[in-house]
Design an enzyme around this catalytic site. Sequence first.
Site, PDB file in Angstrom:
ATOM      1  CE1 TYR A 136      -3.219  -2.999   0.563  1.00  5.50           C
ATOM      2  CE2 TYR A 136      -4.564  -1.014   0.485  1.00  5.50           C
ATOM      3  CZ  TYR A 136      -4.454  -2.384   0.390  1.00  5.50           C
ATOM      4  OH  TYR A 136      -5.563  -3.136   0.122  1.00  5.50           O
ATOM      5  CE  LYS A 187       2.271 -18.368  -2.204  1.00  5.68           C
ATOM      6  NZ  LYS A 187       1.584 -19.674  -2.140  1.00  5.68           N
ATOM      7  CG  ASP A 220      -1.385 -20.751  -0.788  1.00  3.16           C
ATOM      8  OD1 ASP A 220      -0.882 -20.669   0.354  1.00  3.16           O
ATOM      9  OD2 ASP A 220      -0.823 -21.365  -1.723  1.00  3.16           O
ATOM     10  CG  ASP A 244      -7.920  -5.371   0.833  1.00  2.00           C
ATOM     11  OD1 ASP A 244      -8.930  -4.929   1.407  1.00  2.00           O
ATOM     12  OD2 ASP A 244      -7.784  -5.395  -0.401  1.00  2.00           O
ATOM     13  CG  ASP A 248     -13.479  -8.031   0.846  1.00  2.00           C
ATOM     14  OD1 ASP A 248     -13.338  -7.248   1.799  1.00  2.00           O
ATOM     15  OD2 ASP A 248     -13.867  -7.662  -0.288  1.00  2.00           O
TER      16      ASP A 248
HETATM   17  C1  IPM Z   1     -10.556  -1.904   2.786  1.00  2.00           C
HETATM   18  C2  IPM Z   1     -10.705  -1.345   1.403  1.00  2.00           C
HETATM   19  C3  IPM Z   1      -9.549  -0.394   1.109  1.00  2.00           C
HETATM   20  C4  IPM Z   1      -8.256  -1.182   1.190  1.00  2.00           C
HETATM   21  C5  IPM Z   1      -9.659   0.343  -0.232  1.00  2.00           C
HETATM   22  C6  IPM Z   1     -10.948   1.133  -0.340  1.00  2.00           C
HETATM   23  C7  IPM Z   1      -8.478   1.234  -0.499  1.00  2.00           C
HETATM   24  O1  IPM Z   1     -10.781  -2.378   0.468  1.00  2.00           O
HETATM   25  O2  IPM Z   1     -10.524  -1.117   3.750  1.00  2.00           O
HETATM   26  O3  IPM Z   1     -10.503  -3.128   2.949  1.00  2.00           O
HETATM   27  O4  IPM Z   1      -7.829  -1.798   0.204  1.00  2.00           O
HETATM   28  O5  IPM Z   1      -7.673  -1.190   2.263  1.00  2.00           O
HETATM   29 MN    MN Z   2     -10.864  -4.350   1.348  1.00  2.00          MN
END
Ligand code: IPM
Ligand code: MN
Length: 348
Positions: A136, A187, A220, A244, A248
């Site tokens: 990042y 990784k 993974d 990140d 999700d």
């Molecule tokens: C998160 C989001 C952000 C990230 C984006 C919006 C930059 O996906 O907070 O998980 O990648 O950190």
């Molecule tokens: Mn995210």
Amino acid sequence: MKRIAVVPGDGIGIDVTREAMRVLRRVNDVFAAGLEFTEFDWGAEKYLREGVSLPTGAFDMLRKDFDAILFGAIGDPRVPDNKHAAEILLALRFGLDLYANVRPVRLFHERLCPLKGTGVADVNFTVIRENTEGAYVNAGGVFKRGTPDEVANQVEIHTRKGVERIIEYAFQFARRHGKTKVCMSDKSNVMAYAGDLWQRCFKEVAARYPDVQTSHLYVDALALLFVRQPKDFQVVVTNNMFGDIVTDLAAALQGGLGMAASGNINPNGVSLFEPVHGSSPPLAGKNIANPMGSILTSAMLLEHLGLTGAARAVENAVTACVNENKTTQDIGGKLGTREVGEAVVAKI
Ligand code: IPM
Ligand code: MN
């Protein structure tokens, strides 16, 4: 008195933050919490109108004048590349050194989990994501752009200080929450240089916490085991990009992004709390977005400020609403954003 900066941002960030605020005002009434709110209009509208994403002096002001930040979401299709999102959210993460991104993964009702035969006792862990370096940092460059010989170089940065402090944070977090296991994920079989640093830091820090059981997984395999054996996990620490992605996936285990909360923590400064979901422009302003992620985020904010009783009350209110199916459509209910906010308030 606790001073809260509120940044609803764009899209459904505005819808859900309104409900989180409704809940926090209720907390003020019931618990005499003394929260004071100041709202900031940072986001796409301001950016398009004035060309300003974060006003000058914002970092100093937030550090000096506030105890915590409640954040909605940033992102708007009218802004090319969502440039303002990087200039607001990522800039706050970096500028305020919010190095620990804490993402609890908790299932509130088995109905919400897409996995067969998985109950609330099976999904209850926290991902500690490094939040200020890795992929990042926007380091790299491009050469001969737009030609057949184009070269793009995207560099990750992992520092001794950065890796050590996030791993230390994960162990401290485990201790504070009565957890007995910390898993580090990387990784290192492929990304040898960063992997080596993470591996050595993890072993060194782990040696200082003999009471905590440690394990390691390649990322993974972590993704596979989050689905197959979520029950095995208590605290997971990983880098910015892997964190990140896997959060999700983990959000899906708890009913989707609408249920996922997070804190961007600087243990020595002001911290920022945001739902994991984005601004979802197509859903904005329609009273359909799920406010529970934002409401659970405000519970994290309360806990961070030492208002533990209030935090538990908010979480219990959400649990009660989920149990009674007083929810938005994304998790099977029939209510709108505002009605869910009101239902949660009624339980506090
Ligand atoms: C998160 C989001 C952000 C990230 C984006 C919006 C930059 O996906 O907070 O998980 O990648 O950190
Ligand atoms: Mn995210």
